[in-house]
Each structure stands twice: as C-alpha cells, then as structure tokens.
Design a protein around this motif. Structure first.
Motif, PDB file in Angstrom:
ATOM      1  N   TYR A   1       2.149 -10.555   0.384  1.00  0.00           N
ATOM      2  CA  TYR A   1       1.614  -9.506   0.948  1.00  0.00           C
ATOM      3  C   TYR A   1       1.385  -8.547  -0.481  1.00  0.00           C
ATOM      4  O   TYR A   1       0.216  -7.784  -0.698  1.00  0.00           O
ATOM      5  N   LYS A   2       2.519  -8.476  -1.121  1.00  0.00           N
ATOM      6  CA  LYS A   2       2.497  -7.516  -2.250  1.00  0.00           C
ATOM      7  C   LYS A   2       1.392  -7.846  -3.060  1.00  0.00           C
ATOM      8  O   LYS A   2       0.819  -7.184  -3.948  1.00  0.00           O
ATOM      9  N   LEU A   3       1.345  -9.274  -3.522  1.00  0.00           N
ATOM     10  CA  LEU A   3       0.284  -9.670  -4.652  1.00  0.00           C
ATOM     11  C   LEU A   3      -0.961  -9.398  -4.173  1.00  0.00           C
ATOM     12  O   LEU A   3      -1.812  -9.123  -5.051  1.00  0.00           O
ATOM     13  N   LEU A   4      -1.216  -9.863  -2.890  1.00  0.00           N
ATOM     14  CA  LEU A   4      -2.491  -9.612  -2.317  1.00  0.00           C
ATOM     15  C   LEU A   4      -2.936  -8.023  -2.433  1.00  0.00           C
ATOM     16  O   LEU A   4      -4.122  -7.543  -2.981  1.00  0.00           O
ATOM     17  N   PHE A   5      -2.204  -7.108  -1.982  1.00  0.00           N
ATOM     18  CA  PHE A   5      -2.519  -5.699  -1.736  1.00  0.00           C
ATOM     19  C   PHE A   5      -2.770  -5.352  -3.173  1.00  0.00           C
ATOM     20  O   PHE A   5      -3.458  -4.353  -3.367  1.00  0.00           O
ATOM     21  N   THR A   6      -1.877  -5.579  -4.190  1.00  0.00           N
ATOM     22  CA  THR A   6      -1.747  -5.288  -5.772  1.00  0.00           C
ATOM     23  C   THR A   6      -3.369  -5.566  -6.369  1.00  0.00           C
ATOM     24  O   THR A   6      -4.032  -4.629  -6.897  1.00  0.00           O
ATOM     25  N   MET A   7      -3.573  -6.668  -6.194  1.00  0.00           N
ATOM     26  CA  MET A   7      -4.737  -7.017  -6.753  1.00  0.00           C
ATOM     27  C   MET A   7      -6.238  -6.692  -5.867  1.00  0.00           C
ATOM     28  O   MET A   7      -7.054  -6.319  -6.362  1.00  0.00           O
ATOM     29  N   ALA A   8      -6.064  -6.395  -4.639  1.00  0.00           N
ATOM     30  CA  ALA A   8      -7.211  -6.102  -3.984  1.00  0.00           C
ATOM     31  C   ALA A   8      -7.431  -4.446  -4.058  1.00  0.00           C
ATOM     32  O   ALA A   8      -8.719  -4.063  -3.870  1.00  0.00           O
ATOM     33  N   SER A   9      -6.198  -3.803  -4.157  1.00  0.00           N
ATOM     34  CA  SER A   9      -6.536  -2.363  -4.396  1.00  0.00           C
ATOM     35  C   SER A   9      -7.389  -2.161  -5.853  1.00  0.00           C
ATOM     36  O   SER A   9      -8.104  -1.060  -5.659  1.00  0.00           O
ATOM     37  N   PHE A  10      -7.414  -3.013  -6.611  1.00  0.00           N
ATOM     38  CA  PHE A  10      -8.276  -2.569  -7.997  1.00  0.00           C
ATOM     39  C   PHE A  10      -9.091  -3.937  -8.192  1.00  0.00           C
ATOM     40  O   PHE A  10      -8.647  -4.833  -9.130  1.00  0.00           O
TER      41      PHE A  10
END
Length: 235
Positions: A156-165
């Motif tokens: 989740y953290k990997l996905l949210f980090t990249m999807a945020s930018f």
C-alpha cells in the motif's frame, strides 16, 4: 504564491531566471552556495528548488541528498554534464528533472510548470483511469473495479507514494526510505523493493508482464503510469 528556491553561484543565471519567474508571479528565493541553499530551504519551505550541480562549497548532488532526507520537494537540477550516466545519477539521488547548460530560460519555465502540475499535494482520495483504480488514504484502502484489494502495508505504501505523484521516477532507495519512514522495516538490500513491486503488480495489473500502473524506468527505478481523473478531488 508559488515559492521557488534558485541555487547557483553564477549571478547572471540567477538574475535571468528571476526575471522570467517573476513574470509568472512566482516568489523567488536565491542562494549562491550549498550551505545557504540548505538553510533557506528549511527557513522558507519552497514549492520547488532549481539546483546547480557545480557549487563552490558542497556539490549539488550532496545538497540534493540532504534535502531528500527531509523532504519530497520537487528538484530540477541545472548541469553542464550531459553524459547519460551523470543524468541518471541525478535522478537516482532524488532529482525530479534536469536541464543541461546552456539552456533557454523559457525551457526552464516550461519544465517548472510541468513539474508543479505533477507534484501537487495529494488529496485524501485518488482516482485513476475513469475511477477504475481508487485509493482512499483515510481508510488506507485500494479499490480496483469496485473490489477491495488485499495489499500488505508495504505494498500500500509503495502504491500510494508513487500514485500521489504520477510520472515521477522513484529509485529503489527512494521507495525503501518511504517504506521505512512509515515504521515498517524489512531486511535486505534495495533490490528487495523489486519483490514487493512484483507482488503488487500481480494484484493491481491485468497483465503483470505488461503493466499499466507500476512502470519500470530502466536504469532508474519505477514510476506510476495511471491517468489521474480530472479533477482528482475528495469525494
């Protein structure tokens, strides 16, 4: 008002860029060396940094590394180096974009605008590809075609980090630090990120061999390729 920190020891470059940036209505903060750049970055919390690699005290690369330990602020590097290895290294240590000298001030303005669009602060809800993929940051929940995905905390953290930018390139080191900052630690080297990316792709991609969301940037790392819904706002 958008605040931009410009770091260069060439006064002419600072003056020219400042003139162009002020026409855009941006507030300009300048520094002529690395120590001042770090100090002013903390004092003013700018929206972006334009960073020259060749500074009289510490290198631009080191300034970038130190800033990246504290912040995700967008960074554009100014460099006279045009070798592919040098440019890749700049991205790997945390720069978001680069401009090689000599450059057109108009090009820098265009790149700044593009990077500002890409790095807007994320909302609590992110939606992509006509709401096929939805990330609810408050619930830490990811929906794909209306179905909740069973992601691990690291995934989740990997996905949210990249999807945020979307579009921003993250090195394995960047992603490892993001996971660790969230209080989750795991043994292994930076390549361990590849395993988590592989598992994430199996859950989020229709065809993990031809991913649509989690894209590999060869020699650099990964980036998010989903198309943000417009506007991407809280719902």
């Amino acid at each position: 008002m958008t605040k931009i920190l410009m770091v260069d020891d060439e006064e002419v470059i600072l003056e020219v860029l400042e003139a162009y940036f002020e026409k855009e209505g941006w507030n300009i903060i300048s520094a002529s060396n690395g120590i001042d750049a770090l100090k002013r970055a903390k004092e003013h919390n700018p929206d972006m940094i334009i960073l020259d690699l060749m500074l009289p005290d510490i290198s631009g690369e080191e300034v970038c590394r130190l800033i990246r330990k504290e912040s995700d602020i967008p960074i554009i590097m100014l460099t006279a180096k045009s070798a592919e290895e040098d440019l890749i290294n700049g991205i790997v240590i945390g720069a978001d974009d680069y401009v090689t000298k000599p450059f057109s001030p108009r090009e820098v303005v265009v790149r700044v605008k593009a990077l500002l669009r890409r790095t807007k602060k994320p909302t609590n809800h992110l939606a992509f590809n006509d709401r096929i993929l939805i990330i609810d940051a408050l619930k830490r929940e990811v929906l794909l075609n209306g179905q909740t995905l069973a992601l691990t905390p690291i995934e989740y953290k990997l996905l949210f980090t990249m999807a945020s930018f979307p579009g921003r390139v993250y090195s394995r080191t960047d992603l490892l630090e993001k996971v660790q900052d969230d209080g989750v630690y795991f043994e292994g080297y930076e390549r361990s990120i590849d395993t988590h990316i592989k598992n994430l792709r199996k859950k989020i991609e229709d065809d993990s061999r031809h991913p649509e969301y989690i894209l590999t940037v060869f020699g650099m790392g990964y980036k998010f390729g989903g198309k943000p819904d417009a506007p991407n706002i809280t719902f």
